[in-house]
Design an enzyme around this catalytic site. Structure first.
Site, PDB file in Angstrom:
ATOM      1  N   CYS A 193     -30.033  58.347 -33.304  1.00 44.48           N
ATOM      2  CA  CYS A 193     -28.820  57.711 -32.777  1.00 44.48           C
ATOM      3  C   CYS A 193     -27.647  57.969 -33.707  1.00 44.48           C
ATOM      4  O   CYS A 193     -26.703  58.652 -33.359  1.00 44.48           O
ATOM      5  CB  CYS A 193     -29.044  56.207 -32.662  1.00 44.48           C
ATOM      6  SG  CYS A 193     -30.565  55.814 -31.822  1.00 44.48           S
ATOM      7  N   LYS A 241     -20.200  52.436 -27.370  1.00 44.90           N
ATOM      8  CA  LYS A 241     -21.499  52.699 -28.001  1.00 44.90           C
ATOM      9  C   LYS A 241     -21.385  53.787 -29.070  1.00 44.90           C
ATOM     10  O   LYS A 241     -21.919  53.653 -30.179  1.00 44.90           O
ATOM     11  CB  LYS A 241     -22.512  53.104 -26.920  1.00 44.90           C
ATOM     12  CG  LYS A 241     -23.824  53.622 -27.446  1.00 44.90           C
ATOM     13  CD  LYS A 241     -24.551  52.611 -28.308  1.00 44.90           C
ATOM     14  CE  LYS A 241     -25.642  53.240 -29.124  1.00 44.90           C
ATOM     15  NZ  LYS A 241     -26.953  53.178 -28.565  1.00 44.90           N
TER      16      LYS A 241
HETATM   17  N1  SAJ Z   1     -29.080  53.757 -43.524  1.00 43.18           N
HETATM   18  C1  SAJ Z   1     -28.639  53.955 -44.827  1.00 43.18           C
HETATM   19  N2  SAJ Z   1     -27.924  52.949 -45.439  1.00 43.18           N
HETATM   20  C2  SAJ Z   1     -27.645  51.784 -44.806  1.00 43.18           C
HETATM   21  C3  SAJ Z   1     -28.084  51.579 -43.471  1.00 43.18           C
HETATM   22  C4  SAJ Z   1     -28.815  52.584 -42.851  1.00 43.18           C
HETATM   23  O1  SAJ Z   1     -28.875  55.001 -45.429  1.00 43.18           O
HETATM   24  O2  SAJ Z   1     -27.013  50.926 -45.434  1.00 43.18           O
HETATM   25  C5  SAJ Z   1     -29.848  54.833 -42.843  1.00 43.18           C
HETATM   26  C6  SAJ Z   1     -31.262  54.411 -42.470  1.00 43.18           C
HETATM   27  O3  SAJ Z   1     -32.130  54.548 -43.551  1.00 43.18           O
HETATM   28  C7  SAJ Z   1     -31.567  55.378 -41.334  1.00 43.18           C
HETATM   29  C8  SAJ Z   1     -30.212  55.536 -40.648  1.00 43.18           C
HETATM   30  O4  SAJ Z   1     -29.239  55.115 -41.589  1.00 43.18           O
HETATM   31  O5  SAJ Z   1     -31.990  56.629 -41.821  1.00 43.18           O
HETATM   32  C9  SAJ Z   1     -30.061  54.758 -39.354  1.00 43.18           C
HETATM   33  O6  SAJ Z   1     -30.621  53.453 -39.479  1.00 43.18           O
HETATM   34  P1  SAJ Z   1     -29.914  52.145 -38.885  1.00 43.18           P
HETATM   35  O7  SAJ Z   1     -30.772  50.979 -39.210  1.00 43.18           O
HETATM   36  O8  SAJ Z   1     -28.504  52.075 -39.351  1.00 43.18           O
HETATM   37  O9  SAJ Z   1     -29.807  52.413 -37.319  1.00 43.18           O
HETATM   38  P2  SAJ Z   1     -30.849  52.877 -36.148  1.00 43.18           P
HETATM   39  O10 SAJ Z   1     -30.651  54.344 -35.941  1.00 43.18           O
HETATM   40  O11 SAJ Z   1     -32.207  52.382 -36.355  1.00 43.18           O
HETATM   41  O12 SAJ Z   1     -30.221  52.058 -34.892  1.00 43.18           O
HETATM   42  C10 SAJ Z   1     -28.844  52.199 -34.561  1.00 43.18           C
HETATM   43  C11 SAJ Z   1     -28.246  50.775 -34.358  1.00 43.18           C
HETATM   44  N3  SAJ Z   1     -26.789  50.878 -34.323  1.00 43.18           N
HETATM   45  C12 SAJ Z   1     -26.009  50.120 -35.142  1.00 43.18           C
HETATM   46  O13 SAJ Z   1     -26.451  49.360 -35.967  1.00 43.18           O
HETATM   47  C13 SAJ Z   1     -24.520  50.276 -34.967  1.00 43.18           C
HETATM   48  C14 SAJ Z   1     -28.798  50.163 -33.066  1.00 43.18           C
HETATM   49  O14 SAJ Z   1     -28.160  48.931 -32.797  1.00 43.18           O
HETATM   50  C15 SAJ Z   1     -28.586  51.141 -31.887  1.00 43.18           C
HETATM   51  O15 SAJ Z   1     -29.108  50.600 -30.675  1.00 43.18           O
HETATM   52  C16 SAJ Z   1     -29.325  52.422 -32.207  1.00 43.18           C
HETATM   53  O16 SAJ Z   1     -28.723  52.988 -33.387  1.00 43.18           O
HETATM   54  C17 SAJ Z   1     -29.211  53.345 -31.015  1.00 43.18           C
HETATM   55  O17 SAJ Z   1     -30.183  53.411 -30.222  1.00 43.18           O
HETATM   56  O18 SAJ Z   1     -28.140  53.940 -30.812  1.00 43.18           O
END
Ligand code: SAJ
Length: 413
Positions: free
Chosen positions: A266, A212
């Site tokens: 996360c 994870k």
């Molecule tokens: N972000 C960027 N650029 C990108 C993708 C995301 O700047 O290309 C930023 C987003 O705007 C945000 C942050 O990253 O601020 C996180 O967003 P996210 O959509 O990547 O992830 P979370 O935090 O909503 O959810 C993640 C997920 N993990 C993965 O995709 C590996 C989810 O599956 C997990 O269950 C969750 O963390 C968790 O609970 O750990």
């Protein structure tokens, strides 16, 4: 099926899990320290926003299968879904997991299964086992000859659902299950098979914990790469969005999107658990955290450069959530940026965040106003796009003419 499940922590993971299990016929008892949340849930309402969760909680409560409270009850399965934040020094804070474990310890009986779903540093499932054994001399995790101790089982099954898609992903995602021994793994697999459609992948507890952390660190490192590129491109006067589009046409390149920083509870947290456990080895993971945490301050500097050309400019900030199309402001880089701007008195700050009704107190106390999209834009000298909500993508580009625009998400690339 009359299995009893006690879910500890009724937040973004615990409440959807508890209500899903209840609608599948389990008898679910959810507990939380937040008495307001408990009351709301018992009246069929929700205290957090997640699409369709309100409908599921209502159905679960009406079926009589979901009840909430503040003290655990005797059950067959205990699921721990409490937060695992980090402390100021970026060391993991296991207080909630320890408290939750000690709360259920008196209720665990022979044959019961305890599942840790909270994202946790490597070794936490072993700690959960130890905390229960410390409280319960009558229990054991391995069958002992000539002993009348009762055997119980412990596993880690990390939650992996994406906020905004939780209800679908709870059922459809593959699940990793790692027990503290093979009997625990087997028992946990049989439990998840009853409501998960995705594949169930078996391993041990330490590998499940690390898996994870690895998934979220992978994403963090890749976002850091995109964020670093965006700063390099500013320096070299290149449009980073065009650059990434072009590079991604290579069959083996898939760069993520830069933004104002990484938010949520996360991705910006979990990599620190790896850095803490193996600081010498985790150099890249550590650097990615530093790059992503640097980005909000970098955006503020860019805004300051533009604001300095005006006398008390109106700065319109579009979006506060930590990512697109959600209302969650926790650990949001957009909030951090807006707060900085106001504290440094760079101008008059107006915010448009269509997913909330009211600004958090810490922002309104700084004199920041919440306004509609159209009105915010019409008043602005400088427009800063912080979140790529769909509603912002619909903005008529002509209304941006003659404004200074800083687009941190590339929707107007
Ligand atoms: N972000 C960027 N650029 C990108 C993708 C995301 O700047 O290309 C930023 C987003 O705007 C945000 C942050 O990253 O601020 C996180 O967003 P996210 O959509 O990547 O992830 P979370 O935090 O909503 O959810 C993640 C997920 N993990 C993965 O995709 C590996 C989810 O599956 C997990 O269950 C969750 O963390 C968790 O609970 O750990």
């Amino acid at each position: 099926m009359n299995e009893k499940v006690c879910v500890v922590g009724l937040g973004y993971i615990g409440l959807p899990t508890a209500s899903l299990l209840a609608t599948k016929g389990f008898q679910v008892y959810g507990i939380d320290v937040n008495t307001d949340a408990v009351e709301m849930i018992n009246s069929g309402k929700v205290h957090i926003y997640e699409p369709d969760l309100d409908i599921m909680v209502k159905a679960a409560v009406q079926s009589g299968n979901l009840k909430a409270g503040i003290e655990p009850e005797v059950a067959d399965v205990f699921i721990l879904a409490v937060p695992t934040p980090f402390k100021d020094n970026h060391k993991p804070d296991l207080t909630y997991v320890e408290q939750a474990t000690k709360t259920i310890a008196p209720y665990v009986k022979q044959g019961d299964l305890v599942i840790l779903e909270s994202t946790s540093p490597v070794g936490t499932t072993e700690k959960v086992t130890k905390w229960i054994l410390e409280e319960r001399e009558d229990l054991t995790i391995t069958e002992e000859l000539n002993s009348n101790k009762g055997v119980f089982y412990v596993s880690h099954c990390p939650e992996r659902v994406l906020p905004g898609h939780i209800l679908r992903e709870l059922v459809e995602n593959d699940r990793i299950i790692g027990g503290i021994n093979s009997e625990s793994t087997k028992k946990t697999v049989n439990f998840y098979k009853k409501f998960v459609k995705g594949k169930i992948l078996e391993t041990n507890a330490r590998t499940a914990e690390m898996a994870k952390l690895t998934e979220n660190s992978f994403r963090d490192v890749n976002i850091a790469f995109a964020n670093e590129l965006s700063m390099i491109c500013d320096e070299l006067n290149i449009n980073v969005w065009e650059l990434i589009n072009l590079a991604n046409r290579h069959p083996r390149v898939n760069i993520l999107q830069p933004g104002p920083g990484v938010g949520g509870h996360c991705i910006a947290v979990d990599p620190w658990f790896i850095v803490d456990a193996a600081p010498e080895q985790a150099k890249l993971i550590h650097t990615a955290r530093i790059v992503n945490d640097y980005k909000p301050g970098y955006v503020v500097d860019k805004i300051r450069e533009k604001a300095d050309k005006f006398k008390n400019p109106v700065i319109a900030c579009l979006g506060l959530a930590f990512k697109a199309n959600i209302d969650d402001l926790r650990e949001s880089p957009a909030v951090e940026i807006v707060e900085y701007l106001a504290k440094q008195q760079l101008g008059e700050i107006i915010v448009s965040e269509p997913n909330i009704q009211k600004l958090p107190d810490k922002l309104s106390e700084l004199g920041i106003e919440l306004d509609s999209i159209a009105s915010t834009i019409s008043k602005a000298d400088i427009i800063v796009l912080l979140v790529d909500h769909d509603s912002f993508k619909d903005i008529d580009r002509l209304t941006l003419n003659e404004k200074v625009v800083i687009d941190t998400r590339g929707i107007w690339r």
